[in-house]
Scaffold this active site. Structure first.
Site, PDB file in Angstrom:
ATOM      1  N   TYR A   1      47.215 -27.686-145.010  1.00 23.21           N
ATOM      2  CA  TYR A   1      45.741 -27.369-144.994  1.00 23.21           C
ATOM      3  C   TYR A   1      44.850 -27.798-143.779  1.00 23.21           C
ATOM      4  O   TYR A   1      44.438 -26.972-143.062  1.00 23.21           O
ATOM      5  CB  TYR A   1      45.120 -27.816-146.263  1.00 23.21           C
ATOM      6  CG  TYR A   1      43.536 -27.924-146.205  1.00 23.21           C
ATOM      7  CD1 TYR A   1      42.845 -26.621-146.277  1.00 23.21           C
ATOM      8  CD2 TYR A   1      42.927 -29.115-146.137  1.00 23.21           C
ATOM      9  CE1 TYR A   1      41.531 -26.568-146.214  1.00 23.21           C
ATOM     10  CE2 TYR A   1      41.419 -28.848-146.204  1.00 23.21           C
ATOM     11  CZ  TYR A   1      40.814 -27.647-146.057  1.00 23.21           C
ATOM     12  OH  TYR A   1      39.319 -27.659-145.914  1.00 23.21           O
TER      13      TYR A   1
ATOM     14  N   LYS B   1      43.087 -25.736-140.462  1.00 15.58           N
ATOM     15  CA  LYS B   1      41.726 -25.817-140.265  1.00 15.58           C
ATOM     16  C   LYS B   1      41.787 -26.292-138.533  1.00 15.58           C
ATOM     17  O   LYS B   1      40.901 -25.816-137.808  1.00 15.58           O
ATOM     18  CB  LYS B   1      41.176 -26.908-140.916  1.00 15.58           C
ATOM     19  CG  LYS B   1      40.697 -26.387-142.212  1.00 15.58           C
ATOM     20  CD  LYS B   1      39.864 -25.094-142.242  1.00 15.58           C
ATOM     21  CE  LYS B   1      39.219 -24.523-143.359  1.00 15.58           C
ATOM     22  NZ  LYS B   1      38.367 -23.449-143.473  1.00 15.58           N
TER      23      LYS B   1
END
Length: 298
Positions: A134, A138
């Site tokens: 994750y 980003k």
């Protein structure tokens, strides 16, 4: 301005849409969940579908606020390919479509997870070193924005959010909603470890204001958006007890492996751009409680 909000049906998205409309902007929303609201052009579908992106990024769009993402850290470890597809490939496709259609600004909802585990105060200058898929997606999104800013002159702020809370969290499973449900149901909560872990919580109304400012005027680059105040987990329990009037008993359970002992952020860059948190923790928890209190719960 004409502003597209991806993920506009979500918790943060609905507040961003409302804040943009309050400032007089023309808003469009694209989300897999249908959006209903006055004065909003709504597109329903998956952003992985080129036809959905084509409909969403209409001619004349001035800015995109990109909130849509797979945000579960645990989920990213279980399904890294899916998270890469949604968080990186879709972001890249939206950026390119925005460039082709002359969109002047592209704002990304990012996270301090892009720097991974860090002992000290988080600033925008801490090197990128994500520890989960994750966080990596980003970080990749931030790099895409930087590339498009440098090569094409697109204005690309990336807002690194701390823990966002406030009204509209009934479907969430983070700690504040757990406390609210325990208060409403006369239940209890679990506290990992000694409960002295420190976290920065920022109210969703303040976050929405930051996205409006970023979409309309902020320059490119990362900006940490938080309250600038870190509270312990036990502080959160105390605030929830005061806000709800419920005892909210809790039990200590073993801490989670790899959990950071403290998240402390410096919001000086955001303040230099005019952002100032306006809602205290206790006031914010009281506002969140309105969604869970027995008199309003459905």
């Amino acid at each position: 301005m004409r502003i597209l909000v991806t993920g506009g049906s979500g918790f943060i998205g609905r507040h961003v849409v409302a804040a943009l409309q309050d400032e007089g902007h023309e808003v469009a929303v694209v989300d897999r969940v249908p959006f209903s609201g006055p004065g909003v052009r709504a597109v329903t579908g998956e952003l992985e579908d080129p036809a959905v992106r084509d409909e969403a990024v209409a001619a004349g769009t001035d800015a995109v606020v990109h909130l849509a993402a797979e945000t579960s850290v645990l989920g990213s470890m279980e399904r890294p390919a899916l998270v890469h597809r949604v968080n990186v490939e879709v972001t890249a496709a939206l950026l390119e479509l925005s460039r082709e259609r002359g969109v002047g600004a592209f704002v990304l909802a990012s996270t301090n997870a892009v720097v991974g585990s860090f002992e000290g105060t988080f600033t925008e200058d801490v090197p990128l070193a994500p520890l989960t898929p994750y966080g990596a997606t980003k970080a990749a999104g931030e790099m895409l924005l930087s590339g498009y800013s440098g090569a094409y002159g697109v204005r690309t702020p990336a807002l690194r959010l701390t823990n966002v809370y406030g009204p509209g969290m009934r479907h969430k499973d983070s700690f504040i909603p757990r406390l609210m449900r325990a208060a409403a149901d006369h239940g209890s909560v679990q506290v990992y470890g000694d409960g002295l872990q420190r976290r920065d919580l920022v109210h969703v109304h303040d976050v929405a204001r930051a996205f409006v400012a970023a979409a309309t005027s902020w320059p490119s680059g990362p900006v940490i958006i938080g309250s600038g105040i870190s509270h312990t987990v036990l502080d959160l329990v105390d605030a929830a007890r005061e806000a709800t009037g419920a005892p909210i008993p809790f039990e200590h359970v073993p801490g989670k492996p790899g959990e950071m002992p403290a998240v402390v952020v410096d919001i000086g860059r955001a303040r230099a751009r005019g952002f100032e948190p306006s809602i205290s923790l206790l006031e914010g928890v009281r506002m969140a409680w309105a969604d869970f209190a027995p008199s309003t719960a459905s």
